[in-house]
Write a protein that holds these residues in place. Structure first.
Motif, short mmCIF file in Angstrom:
data_model
loop_
_atom_site.label_atom_id
_atom_site.label_comp_id
_atom_site.label_asym_id
_atom_site.label_seq_id
_atom_site.Cartn_x
_atom_site.Cartn_y
_atom_site.Cartn_z
N ASP A 1 0.97 -1.16 0.24
CA ASP A 1 0.25 0.20 0.22
C ASP A 1 0.74 1.03 0.01
OD1 ASP A 1 -2.22 -1.72 -0.19
OD2 ASP A 1 -2.89 -1.37 2.45
N HIS A 2 2.10 1.31 0.77
CA HIS A 2 3.31 2.55 0.54
C HIS A 2 4.29 2.19 -0.71
CE1 HIS A 2 -0.06 1.82 4.39
NE2 HIS A 2 0.20 3.39 3.84
N GLY A 3 3.69 1.56 -1.70
CA GLY A 3 5.00 1.41 -1.98
C GLY A 3 5.91 1.00 -2.19
N PHE A 4 5.83 -0.15 -1.72
CA PHE A 4 7.28 -1.20 -1.52
C PHE A 4 6.54 -2.79 -1.77
CE2 PHE A 4 7.48 2.19 1.16
CZ PHE A 4 9.50 2.33 1.44
N GLU A 5 7.65 -3.32 -2.45
CA GLU A 5 7.56 -4.76 -2.90
C GLU A 5 8.49 -5.63 -2.43
OE1 GLU A 5 8.36 -5.56 -7.10
OE2 GLU A 5 6.97 -4.67 -7.35
N ILE A 6 8.22 -6.66 -1.11
CA ILE A 6 8.82 -7.88 -0.76
C ILE A 6 9.62 -8.02 -1.90
CG2 ILE A 6 8.71 -10.44 0.77
CD1 ILE A 6 6.56 -9.43 1.95
N LYS A 7 11.31 -8.10 -1.68
CA LYS A 7 12.07 -9.07 -2.73
C LYS A 7 12.81 -10.15 -1.92
CE LYS A 7 13.91 -6.93 -5.50
NZ LYS A 7 13.27 -6.93 -6.85
N ARG A 8 12.67 -10.36 -1.01
CA ARG A 8 13.16 -11.85 -0.26
C ARG A 8 12.72 -11.75 1.40
NH1 ARG A 8 19.32 -12.61 -0.98
NH2 ARG A 8 18.45 -14.33 -1.00
N CYS A 9 11.95 -13.28 1.65
CA CYS A 9 12.07 -13.57 3.09
C CYS A 9 13.39 -14.66 3.68
CB CYS A 9 11.16 -13.17 3.05
SG CYS A 9 9.90 -12.97 3.11
N PHE A 10 13.39 -14.41 4.87
CA PHE A 10 14.96 -15.52 5.42
C PHE A 10 14.68 -15.87 6.62
CE2 PHE A 10 16.28 -10.69 3.22
CZ PHE A 10 17.08 -11.57 2.79
N ASP A 11 14.52 -17.29 6.22
CA ASP A 11 15.04 -17.90 7.93
C ASP A 11 15.37 -17.71 8.98
OD1 ASP A 11 14.95 -19.80 9.73
OD2 ASP A 11 14.57 -21.34 8.50
N TRP B 1 11.67 -17.39 13.54
CA TRP B 1 12.03 -15.87 13.32
C TRP B 1 12.43 -15.61 12.10
CZ3 TRP B 1 13.46 -13.85 18.25
CH2 TRP B 1 14.02 -12.06 18.53
N TYR B 2 12.09 -14.47 11.31
CA TYR B 2 12.30 -14.68 10.16
C TYR B 2 13.15 -12.88 9.62
CZ TYR B 2 7.10 -12.99 9.30
OH TYR B 2 6.11 -12.42 8.88
N GLY B 3 12.92 -12.94 8.26
CA GLY B 3 13.68 -11.34 7.87
C GLY B 3 12.69 -11.43 6.51
N ILE B 4 12.35 -9.90 6.77
CA ILE B 4 11.95 -9.97 5.50
C ILE B 4 12.49 -8.64 4.43
CG2 ILE B 4 9.89 -8.69 3.93
CD1 ILE B 4 7.99 -9.75 6.38
N LEU B 5 12.82 -8.67 3.80
CA LEU B 5 13.34 -7.11 2.68
C LEU B 5 12.54 -6.13 1.60
CD1 LEU B 5 16.44 -5.50 2.13
CD2 LEU B 5 16.68 -7.49 0.19
#
Ligand SMILES: C[S@@+](CC[C@H](N)C(=O)[O-])C[C@H]1O[C@@H](n2cnc3c(N)ncnc32)[C@H](O)[C@@H]1O
Length: 266
Positions: free
Chosen positions: A220-230, A257-261
């Motif tokens: 909604d605010h102009g971002f796109e998920i590139k990668r997610c990480f375990d 626990w994960y990360g979102i870029l």
């Protein structure tokens, strides 16, 4: 006692093992992109973010806790870095940031300390502080999994376990009607078989942030998920790894626990 007013987090992720793991992770993730400046807006005592400085990124940080910011200053200084650090709530960071960054981070399961509406406002406000094609990176507990399981009690690794003394650590999850939760850490000491003391430490309220909710806020605010990480291997040690396939989506219900870029695309 409030967890973030204690020294409990002073050395979070400062061990050589954790520093090396984080360094390897950030090197792999960020070297693919054109990133020079990074700002961690929940830097705590800095251990999670220090490896980025070691990799040559221009790091700065902020955090709500004055005591943790002070400790971050020390931790970076001891490692040879004099970085810009200041106190700020996520909710008024926009006014305090003097410039924009290639990447804004919130490390250590911190963003869920504000509710989902405030996260929406935060992402919107940070969008103006992230350079063209820049990034936002967060890591957090898997709140979808936590909400499915709704734990109320867990025994953590004991602090001391000798013949004479046992100091045990328990985590109590105090759930509220609006699905928010407070963590209470109970430390209990027995000496020579006799109970000596129990002390309680409280973490500020968490407002569970589900993956799909966060993804929608980003989009909604102009971002796109590139990668997610375990990130279990960094934050929790590797448990239950044999049950995973290495594919984030397929493993999601097993990841804790994960990360979102995410990248700014508009
Ligand atoms: C679990 S700690 C993580 C700290 C650090 N990133 C790390 O990985 O060690 C959560 C951090 O969020 C910060 N925090 C909590 N509420 C906040 C808010 N409203 N704005 C900014 N920081 C906040 C706390 O002060 C604390 O440093």
């Amino acid at each position: 006692m409030n967890l973030y007013d204690t020294s409990a987090l002073f050395n979070q992720n400062m061990s050589e093992e954790k520093q090396n793991k984080l360094l390897g992770f950030y090197r792999e993730v960020f070297s693919k992109y054109n990133i020079t400046t990074v700002h961690d807006c929940s830097i705590g005592a800095g251990g999670t973010t220090l490896p980025l400085a070691k990799l040559g990124y221009k790091v700065s940080g902020s955090d709500l806790s004055e005591g943790l910011v002070k400790k971050a200053k020390d931790n970076f200084k001891k490692a040879g870095f004099d970085i810009e650090l200041f106190t700020s709530d996520f909710r008024n960071l926009e006014k305090k940031l003097k410039c924009s960054y290639d990447c804004i981070l919130s490390t250590g399961n911190s963003l869920p300390h504000i509710n989902n509406d405030d996260i929406q406002d935060f992402i919107k406000s940070m969008s103006s502080k992230i350079n063209k094609n820049g990034f936002i990176f967060i890591d957090m507990r898997n709140w979808d999994k936590i909400l499915d399981e709704k734990p109320i009690f867990s025994a953590r690794d004991p602090f001391v376990m000798t013949e004479k003394e046992h100091t045990s650590l328990y985590q109590i999850w105090n759930w509220h009607d609006d699905q928010s939760v407070n963590f209470i850490f109970a430390t209990s000491t027995d000496r020579n078989g006799k109970h000596e003391k129990t002390s309680l430490t409280f973490a500020p309220t968490y407002y569970p942030l589900k993956f799909k909710t966060y993804e929608k806020i980003l989009n909604d605010h102009g971002f796109e998920i590139k990668r997610c990480f375990d990130l279990d291997y960094i934050w929790l040690g590797s448990k239950n790894e044999e049950a995973k396939t290495g594919d984030f989506e397929r493993d999601f219900s097993k990841i804790n626990w994960y990360g979102i870029l995410a990248q700014k695309v508009k």
